[in-house]
Write an enzyme that holds these catalytic residues in place. Structure first.
Site, PDB file in Angstrom:
ATOM      1  N   TRP A   1       0.837  -1.217   0.000  1.00 44.61           N
ATOM      2  CA  TRP A   1       0.000   0.000   0.000  1.00 44.61           C
ATOM      3  C   TRP A   1       0.865   1.258   0.000  1.00 44.61           C
ATOM      4  O   TRP A   1       0.386   2.359  -0.240  1.00 44.61           O
ATOM      5  CB  TRP A   1      -0.964   0.000   1.198  1.00 44.61           C
ATOM      6  CG  TRP A   1      -0.294   0.163   2.556  1.00 44.61           C
ATOM      7  CD1 TRP A   1       0.800  -0.508   3.014  1.00 44.61           C
ATOM      8  CD2 TRP A   1      -0.675   1.057   3.615  1.00 44.61           C
ATOM      9  NE1 TRP A   1       1.113  -0.101   4.294  1.00 44.61           N
ATOM     10  CE2 TRP A   1       0.221   0.857   4.692  1.00 44.61           C
ATOM     11  CE3 TRP A   1      -1.691   1.999   3.767  1.00 44.61           C
ATOM     12  CZ2 TRP A   1       0.141   1.555   5.901  1.00 44.61           C
ATOM     13  CZ3 TRP A   1      -1.771   2.698   4.971  1.00 44.61           C
ATOM     14  CH2 TRP A   1      -0.863   2.473   6.026  1.00 44.61           C
ATOM     15  N   ASP A   2       2.165   1.081   0.250  1.00 43.99           N
ATOM     16  CA  ASP A   2       3.118   2.192   0.253  1.00 43.99           C
ATOM     17  C   ASP A   2       2.971   3.054  -1.007  1.00 43.99           C
ATOM     18  O   ASP A   2       3.085   4.270  -0.965  1.00 43.99           O
ATOM     19  CB  ASP A   2       4.565   1.663   0.293  1.00 43.99           C
ATOM     20  CG  ASP A   2       4.850   0.751   1.478  1.00 43.99           C
ATOM     21  OD1 ASP A   2       3.928   0.043   1.916  1.00 43.99           O
ATOM     22  OD2 ASP A   2       5.996   0.726   1.955  1.00 43.99           O
TER      23      ASP A   2
ATOM     24  N   GLU B   1       0.420  -3.163  12.530  1.00 48.57           N
ATOM     25  CA  GLU B   1       0.482  -4.626  12.391  1.00 48.57           C
ATOM     26  C   GLU B   1       0.684  -5.370  13.707  1.00 48.57           C
ATOM     27  O   GLU B   1       0.627  -6.597  13.738  1.00 48.57           O
ATOM     28  CB  GLU B   1       1.622  -4.994  11.432  1.00 48.57           C
ATOM     29  CG  GLU B   1       1.345  -4.591  10.003  1.00 48.57           C
ATOM     30  CD  GLU B   1       2.467  -4.959   9.049  1.00 48.57           C
ATOM     31  OE1 GLU B   1       3.611  -5.129   9.507  1.00 48.57           O
ATOM     32  OE2 GLU B   1       2.196  -5.065   7.842  1.00 48.57           O
TER      33      GLU B   1
ATOM     34  N   LYS C   1       2.422   0.016  16.310  1.00 47.18           N
ATOM     35  CA  LYS C   1       3.640   0.053  15.487  1.00 47.18           C
ATOM     36  C   LYS C   1       3.749   1.360  14.702  1.00 47.18           C
ATOM     37  O   LYS C   1       4.811   1.947  14.587  1.00 47.18           O
ATOM     38  CB  LYS C   1       3.607  -1.122  14.505  1.00 47.18           C
ATOM     39  CG  LYS C   1       4.812  -1.178  13.582  1.00 47.18           C
ATOM     40  CD  LYS C   1       4.749  -2.379  12.651  1.00 47.18           C
ATOM     41  CE  LYS C   1       5.957  -2.411  11.728  1.00 47.18           C
ATOM     42  NZ  LYS C   1       5.878  -3.475  10.727  1.00 47.18           N
ATOM     43  N   GLN C   2       2.625   1.795  14.124  1.00 45.36           N
ATOM     44  CA  GLN C   2       2.688   2.949  13.220  1.00 45.36           C
ATOM     45  C   GLN C   2       1.351   3.667  13.189  1.00 45.36           C
ATOM     46  O   GLN C   2       0.350   3.154  13.688  1.00 45.36           O
ATOM     47  CB  GLN C   2       3.071   2.469  11.824  1.00 45.36           C
ATOM     48  CG  GLN C   2       2.049   1.562  11.170  1.00 45.36           C
ATOM     49  CD  GLN C   2       2.650   0.726  10.051  1.00 45.36           C
ATOM     50  OE1 GLN C   2       3.159  -0.368  10.278  1.00 45.36           O
ATOM     51  NE2 GLN C   2       2.568   1.234   8.836  1.00 45.36           N
TER      52      GLN C   2
HETATM   53  C1  BGC Z   1       4.781  -1.868   7.498  1.00 40.37           C
HETATM   54  C2  BGC Z   1       3.783  -1.852   6.369  1.00 40.37           C
HETATM   55  C3  BGC Z   1       4.500  -1.518   5.082  1.00 40.37           C
HETATM   56  C4  BGC Z   1       5.645  -2.480   4.864  1.00 40.37           C
HETATM   57  C5  BGC Z   1       6.458  -2.123   3.623  1.00 40.37           C
HETATM   58  C6  BGC Z   1       5.883  -2.853   7.196  1.00 40.37           C
HETATM   59  O1  BGC Z   1       6.852  -2.812   8.196  1.00 40.37           O
HETATM   60  O2  BGC Z   1       4.153  -2.218   8.708  1.00 40.37           O
HETATM   61  O3  BGC Z   1       2.777  -0.898   6.610  1.00 40.37           O
HETATM   62  O4  BGC Z   1       3.617  -1.573   4.016  1.00 40.37           O
HETATM   63  O5  BGC Z   1       6.504  -2.468   5.969  1.00 40.37           O
HETATM   64  O6  BGC Z   1       7.008  -0.851   3.733  1.00 40.37           O
END
Ligand code: BGC
Length: 728
Positions: free
Chosen positions: A326-327, A468, A579-580
């Site tokens: 999704w980045d 996540e 996490k984010q």
């Molecule tokens: C993140 C995801 C991201 C992926 C690739 C993961 O560590 O939690 O949101 O899409 O890394 O960058």
């Protein structure tokens, strides 16, 4: 005069891999890690290719690294001199990120005097198959020098080896490597040629998977021996006979000459910067970091393709399986929409062309419509494994549910498509599969929802949001809001098909009216979280009941620093530590849902509870702080995103597996923070508007944006903005 150079002034063994990311150059077709010419595979050099993958046995499927045509070592008076084996007297590595040119300058002391190696290389922006290199050796005495340069087919792989065979042939003075992949027997061919004015003796040297010219010279005192090399890379994905085509291409390019090719390359970079550069008066460091981030985005954009996307680690290697997340839609797309709209279209066409893969995935789980791959490779194949993390204590693979439960990915695809159509005005993409994609994603959410018993409420249960660490939760606020967006957009399209014959044709047999009604009903009933406790939106059902603690406390509970924080037993799983950015990402994507006060309250609640364990996190906090009118609070988050690749410091190794690389989503996030955040660019009543919130010290920002096919020149100060249509 701006400083477009980044430089390392001494050789540091510990910084080798970080520098390879820092000094990366690329052109969208290939990315060259900034390795020194003498490095062999254990130092992780790579000419990483886009859009071509291979799998060996049960290993992860990953993109290919081509045989390396930059490989070069020197012998002086019979003895090898290269890093890190020989201590240098001095060493500089630098990148001109205005023009994508990487240079090194290293002096060694030999028994009879000093020898200096100077090299530069570039991945041609004018012809994406070409790589150019100039390698110069100068000695301050009459040295007996052998330059060994050619092709190293013994490449670095994480889950390889991906080539069953590598045959290197010499044809006249041209070396051509033909490497054959394991899974599909694709051919990756690299041709290489050199030229030098220096009188020399030429021999060829063959080693296992490696063929080298041996250029033997006796140098004059302080007179440089200059070798110019061109290489061409083609695969069976590009043409039927990549061996022949690469050989011809390299021969033609040699005729044009190194200087001419370099000129064409730099001219292309100038054209890219013309629409992409962001000037910041009053903060030279931030300006440099931001433009360096933009450099990375420009280096990995698939200009050569009509339908291709960008992997999460760009073209910096095989980390993250070279897969698309999704980045792209949520973090990188804005940059391309504003500066290179054609690239934005190519990125979205990739999603349209992988719709079949997404529909297959949905079916596999018993759902309708399109469930996009969490880690997408060609054809929409989901490269995400069931076991994406290894438990550090037992060394056993841990079941993770990223692939199965991060259903917000389909929403990201639709968000990207709608954003593209709104900003470019190019509705043709809807007729080329975009409309089907949107409706198919809506059908997926429709089939994925469940009705709460004895109530009218629809829910999305058992999901993973952007955070996540908390797996298999119910009603993740971000996911539900994005699904609502998808349902509404799909209903609008179906409604439009009443007047739009082309759309009606596309939807064919589908009962558009019935589906429109159904999507609208879903949208009405799908649970949407409202601010509750202290104006804060609960990230998912039951989140507020989890232990409320701090990031440091959770960190202090780790028994092993590499231990995974999430999943079934992770240290963060039963806490409110995330996490984010999650709810905060929702508020950035849908800023008009709530008041600025509510948004700011959520920022204040979630920020101290966020580990920022993903490079995607900081920018969302940066953008939201700007939206809420707090640019100084946004600033450190902006710098964190903008400095992700320049300063490094991200995780590079997970046990013995290399997970480092570049962070294009952070780069795109830094761009968004600057343009959407600080400059406050927005579209209102069909016009580009700016509501600036500049941080302390910033006097002026200058950049361009495209909107509806027109280019606008924007100048922003803290007093306001001047936005003019660009005149040629
Ligand atoms: C993140 C995801 C991201 C992926 C690739 C993961 O560590 O939690 O949101 O899409 O890394 O960058």
């Amino acid at each position: 005069m701006k400083n477009w150079i980044i430089k390392e002034e001494w050789f540091n063994n510990q910084e080798i891999t970080a520098n390879e990311n820092r000094f990366l150059c690329g052109n969208g077709y290939l990315g060259i890690r900034g390795a020194l010419e003498e490095f062999q595979k254990e130092k992780l050099p790579a000419v990483n290719l886009s859009g071509i993958y291979d799998r060996v046995g049960d290993g992860w499927r990953e993109p290919l690294n081509a045989p390396n045509p930059l490989y070069t070592r020197i012998k002086v008076d019979g003895e090898y001199y290269f890093l890190p084996e020989k201590e240098p007297v001095s060493h500089i590595q630098e990148l001109d990120f205005r023009h994508g040119i990487v240079r090194r300058l290293t002096t060694f002391r030999t028994k009879r005097g000093c020898v200096t190696v100077e090299a530069e290389h570039f991945a041609s922006m004018a012809d994406c198959h070409l790589i150019g290199m100039r390698y110069t050796v100068t000695a301050d005495f009459h040295a007996d020098i052998e330059i060994h340069t050619g092709i190293d087919g013994d490449v670095w792989d994480i889950h390889g080896p991906h080539y069953d065979e590598v045959v290197i042939r010499q044809k006249d003075m041209c070396l051509v490597a033909d490497a054959v992949t394991h899974e599909n027997r694709e051919h990756v061919c690299v041709a290489e040629r050199y030229r030098t004015q220096a009188p020399h003796e030429h021999k060829t040297k063959e080693e296992e998977r490696r063929a080298l010219h041996r250029i033997c010279v006796v140098t004059d005192i302080n007179k440089p021996v200059v070798i110019e090399k061109m290489a061409a890379v083609y695969t069976t994905k590009d043409c039927n006979d990549p061996e022949k085509v690469s050989e011809k291409s390299v021969t033609d390019s040699m005729e044009a000459g190194y200087e001419e090719l370099l000129k064409r390359h730099t001219a292309c970079w100038e054209r890219l910067w013309d629409t992409s550069e962001v000037e910041i008066e009053g903060d030279a460091e931030a300006e440099k970091e931001l433009n360096y981030s933009i450099y990375h985005l420009l280096s990995i954009a698939p200009y050569h393709a009509g339908s291709q996307s960008i992997p999460a680690r760009g073209l910096s290697g095989q980390t993250y399986k070279g897969a698309v997340f999704w980045d792209t839609e949520m973090f990188m797309l804005d940059f391309f929409l504003n500066t290179q709209p054609k690239v934005a279209r190519t990125l979205l066409k990739y999603r349209i062309d992988t719709l079949a893969g997404a529909e297959k995935k949905a079916k596999g789980y018993g759902y309708e419509g399109a469930f996009y791959a969490w880690e997408s490779q060609e054809g929409g194949y989901d490269a995400c494994s069931d076991y994406n993390v290894t438990d550090v204590f037992t060394n056993r693979p841990m079941r993770t549910y990223f692939k199965d439960k991060q259903i917000h990915i389909s929403g990201a695809v639709v968000y990207g498509l709608i954003h593209y159509v709104n900003l470019t005005g190019d509705t043709s993409i809807l007729y080329e599969g975009g409309a089907e994609t949107i409706v198919s994603c809506a059908r997926f959410y429709d089939s994925r929802m469940s009705e709460r018993v004895h109530s009218e409420v629809y829910e999305l249960r058992d999901v993973i949001g952007p955070d996540e660490y908390h797996e298999r939760v119910n009603n993740n606020s971000y996911t539900n809001r994005l699904a609502l967006f998808v349902l509404r957009e799909a209903a609008k399209l179906l409604s439009r098909s009443k007047e739009d014959k082309k759309l009606a044709e596309i939807f064919g047999e589908m009962d558009c009216e019935a589906w429109e009604g159904r999507f609208n009903e879903d949208a009405e009933k799908l649970l949407q979280k409202k601010p509750v406790k202290n104006n804060v939106i609960e990230q998912f059902d039951g989140y507020f009941q989890l232990e409320d603690t701090t990031v440091d406390t959770v960190r202090s509970r780790l028994l092993n620093e590499k231990e995974y924080w999430g999943g079934a037993y992770g240290v963060a799983s039963d806490t409110q530590i995330i996490k984010q950015a999650d709810v905060v990402t929702q508020l950035v994507m849908f800023p008009d849902d709530f008041s600025r006060e509510t948004a700011w309250d959520n920022w204040g609640y979630y920020e101290p509870r966020t580990e920022h364990g993903s490079s995607l996190s900081a920018c969302m906090y940066g953008i939201l702080a700007c939206i809420c009118g707090h640019p100084n609070a946004a600033y450190p988050f902006f710098r964190k995103s903008a400095g992700a690749d320049l300063k490094g410091g991200g995780k590079e190794w997970a046990g013995t597996v290399y997970i480092g690389g570049t962070h294009p989503a952070a780069a795109g996030g830094a761009y968004m923070t600057a343009i959407k955040g600080f400059a406050g660019i927005t579209i209102e009543d069909g016009q580009v508007k700016a509501y600036p919130h500049l941080p302390d010290g910033w006097k002026k920002m200058r950049f361009s944006v495209f909107y509806q096919g027109e280019r606008y020149e924007v100048v922003v100060t803290s007093d306001g903005a001047e936005i003019k249509k660009y005149e040629m």
